[in-house]
Design a protein around this motif. Structure first.
Motif, PDB file in Angstrom:
ATOM      1  N   ALA A  63       0.897  -1.083  -0.019  1.00 42.92           N
ATOM      2  CA  ALA A  63      -0.017  -0.245  -0.066  1.00 42.92           C
ATOM      3  C   ALA A  63       0.937   1.273  -0.091  1.00 42.92           C
ATOM      4  O   ALA A  63       0.385   2.237  -0.351  1.00 42.92           O
ATOM      5  CB  ALA A  63      -0.921   0.000   1.188  1.00 42.92           C
ATOM      6  N   PHE A  64       1.905   1.245   0.392  1.00 43.75           N
ATOM      7  CA  PHE A  64       3.004   2.300   0.397  1.00 43.75           C
ATOM      8  C   PHE A  64       3.140   2.850  -0.885  1.00 43.75           C
ATOM      9  O   PHE A  64       3.570   4.065  -1.076  1.00 43.75           O
ATOM     10  CB  PHE A  64       4.316   2.015   1.135  1.00 43.75           C
ATOM     11  N   HIS A  65       3.217   2.021  -1.986  1.00 45.12           N
ATOM     12  CA  HIS A  65       3.503   2.449  -3.273  1.00 45.12           C
ATOM     13  C   HIS A  65       2.515   1.892  -4.532  1.00 45.12           C
ATOM     14  O   HIS A  65       3.008   2.474  -5.569  1.00 45.12           O
ATOM     15  CB  HIS A  65       5.143   1.809  -3.601  1.00 45.12           C
ATOM     16  N   ALA A  66       1.842   1.005  -4.260  1.00 43.45           N
ATOM     17  CA  ALA A  66       0.766   0.612  -5.319  1.00 43.45           C
ATOM     18  C   ALA A  66      -0.153   1.718  -5.725  1.00 43.45           C
ATOM     19  O   ALA A  66      -0.422   2.583  -4.982  1.00 43.45           O
ATOM     20  CB  ALA A  66       0.082  -0.607  -4.609  1.00 43.45           C
ATOM     21  N   GLU A  67      -0.436   1.510  -7.093  1.00 42.64           N
ATOM     22  CA  GLU A  67      -1.289   2.455  -7.665  1.00 42.64           C
ATOM     23  C   GLU A  67      -2.824   2.356  -7.688  1.00 42.64           C
ATOM     24  O   GLU A  67      -3.496   3.063  -7.692  1.00 42.64           O
ATOM     25  CB  GLU A  67      -0.968   2.766  -9.162  1.00 42.64           C
ATOM     26  N   SER A  68      -3.146   1.213  -7.124  1.00 41.53           N
ATOM     27  CA  SER A  68      -4.624   0.620  -6.950  1.00 41.53           C
ATOM     28  C   SER A  68      -4.885  -0.294  -6.108  1.00 41.53           C
ATOM     29  O   SER A  68      -3.777  -0.996  -5.578  1.00 41.53           O
ATOM     30  CB  SER A  68      -5.110   0.155  -8.337  1.00 41.53           C
ATOM     31  N   ILE A  69      -6.101  -0.493  -5.537  1.00 36.40           N
ATOM     32  CA  ILE A  69      -6.376  -1.732  -4.760  1.00 36.40           C
ATOM     33  C   ILE A  69      -6.254  -3.020  -5.239  1.00 36.40           C
ATOM     34  O   ILE A  69      -5.228  -3.798  -4.627  1.00 36.40           O
ATOM     35  CB  ILE A  69      -7.896  -1.445  -3.995  1.00 36.40           C
ATOM     36  N   PRO A  70      -6.506  -3.298  -6.487  1.00 40.99           N
ATOM     37  CA  PRO A  70      -6.336  -4.635  -7.198  1.00 40.99           C
ATOM     38  C   PRO A  70      -4.801  -5.027  -7.195  1.00 40.99           C
ATOM     39  O   PRO A  70      -4.537  -6.065  -7.070  1.00 40.99           O
ATOM     40  CB  PRO A  70      -7.008  -4.362  -8.416  1.00 40.99           C
ATOM     41  N   GLU A  71      -3.944  -3.912  -7.419  1.00 43.48           N
ATOM     42  CA  GLU A  71      -2.719  -4.231  -7.715  1.00 43.48           C
ATOM     43  C   GLU A  71      -1.876  -4.471  -6.310  1.00 43.48           C
ATOM     44  O   GLU A  71      -1.132  -5.427  -6.156  1.00 43.48           O
ATOM     45  CB  GLU A  71      -2.005  -2.829  -8.032  1.00 43.48           C
ATOM     46  N   ILE A  72      -2.583  -3.836  -4.863  1.00 48.29           N
ATOM     47  CA  ILE A  72      -2.014  -4.584  -3.881  1.00 48.29           C
ATOM     48  C   ILE A  72      -2.546  -5.806  -3.613  1.00 48.29           C
ATOM     49  O   ILE A  72      -1.623  -6.600  -3.035  1.00 48.29           O
ATOM     50  CB  ILE A  72      -2.875  -3.635  -2.734  1.00 48.29           C
ATOM     51  N   ILE A  73      -3.656  -6.211  -3.886  1.00 51.11           N
ATOM     52  CA  ILE A  73      -4.131  -7.660  -3.703  1.00 51.11           C
ATOM     53  C   ILE A  73      -3.341  -8.422  -4.525  1.00 51.11           C
ATOM     54  O   ILE A  73      -2.899  -9.620  -4.181  1.00 51.11           O
ATOM     55  CB  ILE A  73      -5.458  -7.848  -3.764  1.00 51.11           C
ATOM     56  N   SER A  74      -3.299  -8.247  -6.094  1.00 57.35           N
ATOM     57  CA  SER A  74      -2.413  -8.881  -6.749  1.00 57.35           C
ATOM     58  C   SER A  74      -1.008  -9.251  -6.474  1.00 57.35           C
ATOM     59  O   SER A  74      -0.537 -10.313  -6.298  1.00 57.35           O
ATOM     60  CB  SER A  74      -2.569  -8.556  -8.107  1.00 57.35           C
ATOM     61  N   ASN A  75      -0.261  -7.967  -5.874  1.00 56.24           N
ATOM     62  CA  ASN A  75       1.082  -8.389  -5.654  1.00 56.24           C
ATOM     63  C   ASN A  75       1.294  -9.130  -4.371  1.00 56.24           C
ATOM     64  O   ASN A  75       2.321 -10.040  -3.866  1.00 56.24           O
ATOM     65  CB  ASN A  75       1.722  -7.271  -5.305  1.00 56.24           C
TER      66      ASN A  75
END
Length: 702
Positions: A191-203
């Motif tokens: 969450a410190f650097h992701a551009e979206s919530i789906p990106e947070i979950i995916s990573n």
């Protein structure tokens, strides 16, 4: 290691605020009676807190993140963390059977079971393994509810955050329980650097096995959301039908709640408030789920996107329920700074000079530099004085506590204060039994800078004061006239309270303005400090039994009670009581001790916790010892001394540098040099079967 971002401290602060906001929002509907349908029927579309708490009591979802990371101070200060390090933190800060987590019984509560395993010498990860405890206990929700701070420590490094969270979770959990720890900590780090919530979950999914049940429920919620992006209630029904509590054994399984976390993150669409509201409306383990995603979305959004109606009731303050009553009174901005400094340390990156200057571990220091910070200050007269943060002014750096004064006249007075101690009446309930030690004591110096911005009326006066919590009387010092359009330096020594505890410390604001020229304007407080050497007494005739402890102590095992102005300690195996400043280094501790039965009656000195301290006193028939307790006992010295049960003795210990001296009835019994413990709490212990009375405590910092 990922490079720490420039706004790291502010994002840590937002994440920890978000966690506690989520916990507070979800707590009223956590019990199993609150089904998904009942929550909708009673509260409908949730848009704010469900209950107005006087002070929100302690919660396991905050206790774990606050104390289990202390393993990085106590053991893994200069090396990689191990699961055994975290297990020692469990034992060192957790009082048996009370506080910290749910004591639901062995074989029912995962944490209770793991704690008993640790006490039996079963080391992590075996203590939390499915082989040891069974798969049902291993996969309850606790695996992911204590991991927020591991994610906050490793911004942008989801793999490292997941690894540390997994080690910590293995103390009590296994299998999907550990996968949940890895996933949630990874989400926070992302969450410190992701551009979206789906990106947070995916990573974050990349940190757990793709064929695990945890990964499967995450992916199925993602797929459902893709097909039905507008209706979170339909997704909740899908979870009930396919992943509900009826399909997983135990009291609170991790898998259904993992589904709710993903549901809320996706349907919340990045909004901090909507995400935690959806989690609360979905039921099941509402405070845990809203707390975890509150951390994730708090970090991702930052403080500016956390609404005031959620933030103001928190007021930068929570209570906890460890063995340290001093640490149990937590100022969130101070903790965020401490955590950020730890993050720089474990990432082997230099901390900014401003952060280093802004944090003082050993005493109270509030500089109001964090956005919106209030450091727990309150007023008793909000009709006339309105408190909020200001970023437009500051003594040396921008940031201050703004006090708006609305047309005050002679005879009116408003208190603005910090609470260094808490009483049962401050709370609505006794959840997780917090205990407290005073954070302000007689003899210490209080200092602050106050800027006066008077618009009309007569001058403003401030009277420094403290409140005696026994008789609820305000002890006032000399009033001071504030110079307008200037910073005014206010300093005073906390007066003697004759053995009572202080539970308010601040200033009374007044003005001799007539009705036709009422005082109108603002004051700003900055650089608030409580420091210096304490010199105080504890009179048990002025104490009370609250949250199952005798104020101001926290008890581990045994039983403590009040009796004719004394504290009675009863032990079958052990009865230990702790209080005092966790960071105190050099001090004298004096008390009257009357052993009634048993053969081990000892002062506790420089306690860093239940399992780490010194003991000095009667240690068997006709013997006095100094004992080093460090997950085991070692006698540093034994001295013959004839003592008699029923007689009263004056014990006095002095800790200065590496030297420990012990006196009985004014006569020095021994002097020992040892450097294992440099600081810590004080207290009293009865070991084995026995009873003793304790009274007339005096503490003086050297």
């Amino acid at each position: 290691m990922a490079l720490i971002p420039g706004d790291y401290l502010e994002r840590v602060y937002a994440g920890f605020l978000g966690m506690n906001i989520g916990i507070r929002l979800g707590a009223p509907v956590e019990p199993l009676e609150w089904t998904f349908e009942r929550i909708e029927d009673v509260y409908g579309d949730i848009k704010g807190y469900l209950k107005d708490y006087k002070t929100f009591s302690a919660d396991d979802d905050a206790n774990g993140p606050a104390f289990f990371i202390r393993s990085l101070y106590d053991d893994a200060a200069d090396r990689e963390l191990t699961a055994e390090d975290v297990g020692r933190a469990w034992l060192n800060y957790t009082r048996q059977g009370i506080g910290m987590f749910w004591w639901g019984g062995e074989g029912i509560s995962t944490e209770h079971t793991a704690y008993l395993n640790l006490q039996r010498g079963i080391l992590p990860p075996q203590s939390g393994s499915a082989d040891q405890n069974g798969l049902t206990l291993a996969e309850q929700i606790g695996g992911q509810i204590f991991v927020d701070t591991w994610g906050l420590l490793f911004p942008g490094d989801s793999e490292k955050a997941a690894d540390y969270a997994a080690k910590a979770a293995s103390v009590s959990h296994d299998k999907n329980g550990i996968y949940g720890a890895r996933f949630i900590a990874a989400c926070i780090a992302e969450a410190f650097h992701a551009e979206s919530i789906p990106e947070i979950i995916s990573n974050a999914l990349k940190t757990i096995p793709s064929d695990s049940t945890y990964a499967k429920v995450v992916n199925e919620v993602i797929d459902f959301h893709w097909e039905h992006p507008e209706d979170f209630r339909a997704c909740r029904t899908f979870l009930e039908e396919n992943w509900g509590y009826d399909k997983y054994p135990g009291v609170c399984h991790i898998i259904p709640n993992a589904g709710v976390c993903i549901l809320a993150l996706l349907y919340g669409n990045g909004s901090f408030e909507r995400t935690i509201e959806i989690a609360a409306m979905c039921g099941w383990d509402t405070d845990c789920n809203a707390g975890k995603i509150g951390t994730i979305t708090g970090v991702w959004n930052g403080t500016q996107k956390i609404p005031d109606h959620y933030r103001k009731p928190i007021n930068d303050f929570i209570v906890l329920s460890s063995v340290s009553g001093y640490l149990n009174i937590m100022d969130i901005p101070t903790f965020a700074k401490e955590l950020a400094l730890l993050g720089y340390r474990v990432s082997k990156q230099p901390a900014p000079s401003g952060l280093l200057k802004s944090f003082k571990e050993e005493h109270i220091y509030f500089d109001f530099t964090l956005p919106g910070s209030t450091h727990g200050f309150q007023t008793n007269y909000p009709f006339k004085t309105f408190i909020r943060h200001s970023n437009e002014i500051g003594y040396e750096t921008n940031g201050a506590l703004e006090i708006f004064i609305d047309r005050m006249i002679e005879g009116e007075a408003s208190k603005v204060f910090f609470k260094p101690f808490h009483r049962r009446k401050d709370f609505n309930d006794e959840k997780y039994k917090p205990s407290f030690a005073p954070k302000a004591c007689s003899g210490q110096k209080v200092s602050m800078q106050i800027y006066c911005d008077k618009w009309q009326g007569e001058d403003f006066f401030v009277t420094p004061y403290v409140r005696n919590t026994f008789n609820e009387e305000d002890i006032k010092l000399e009033p001071l006239r504030l110079i307008n359009q200037a910073w005014n330096n206010i300093e005073f020594i906390i007066p003697e309270t004759d053995g009572a505890i202080i539970d308010e410390i601040g200033v009374m604001i007044e003005s001799p303005s007539p009705l036709l020229n009422r005082s109108f304007g603002k004051l700003f407080i900055d650089e608030f400090q409580i420091a210096g050497k304490a010199n105080y007494k504890i009179d048990f005739s002025k104490q009370a039994i609250e949250f199952q402890s005798v104020t101001p102590f926290a008890h581990h095992k045994g039983a403590a009670s009040l009796e004719h102005g004394k504290m009675r300690c009863r032990s079958e195996v052990e009865c230990s009581s702790f209080t005092g400043n966790y960071y105190a280094k050099n001090y004298k501790f004096r008390a009257a001790v009357q052993p009634l039965s048993g053969v081990q009656h000892m002062m506790i000195l420089r306690a860093e916790g239940i399992c780490r301290h010194y003991k000095a006193g009667f240690d068997g028939q006709n013997r006095v010892s100094l004992v080093l307790t460090d997950f085991g006992m070692k006698r540093l010295i034994e001295v013959p001394y004839k003592w008699t049960a029923g007689a009263e003795y004056w014990f006095e210990a002095s800790c200065e540098g590496d030297m420990i001296e012990f006196f009985i009835n004014g006569k020095r019994i021994f002097q020992v040099e040892d450097d294992r413990f440099k600081r810590g709490m004080f207290g009293f212990s009865v070991l084995g079967k026995g009873e003793a009375l304790l009274s007339d405590i005096e503490v003086k910092e050297l």
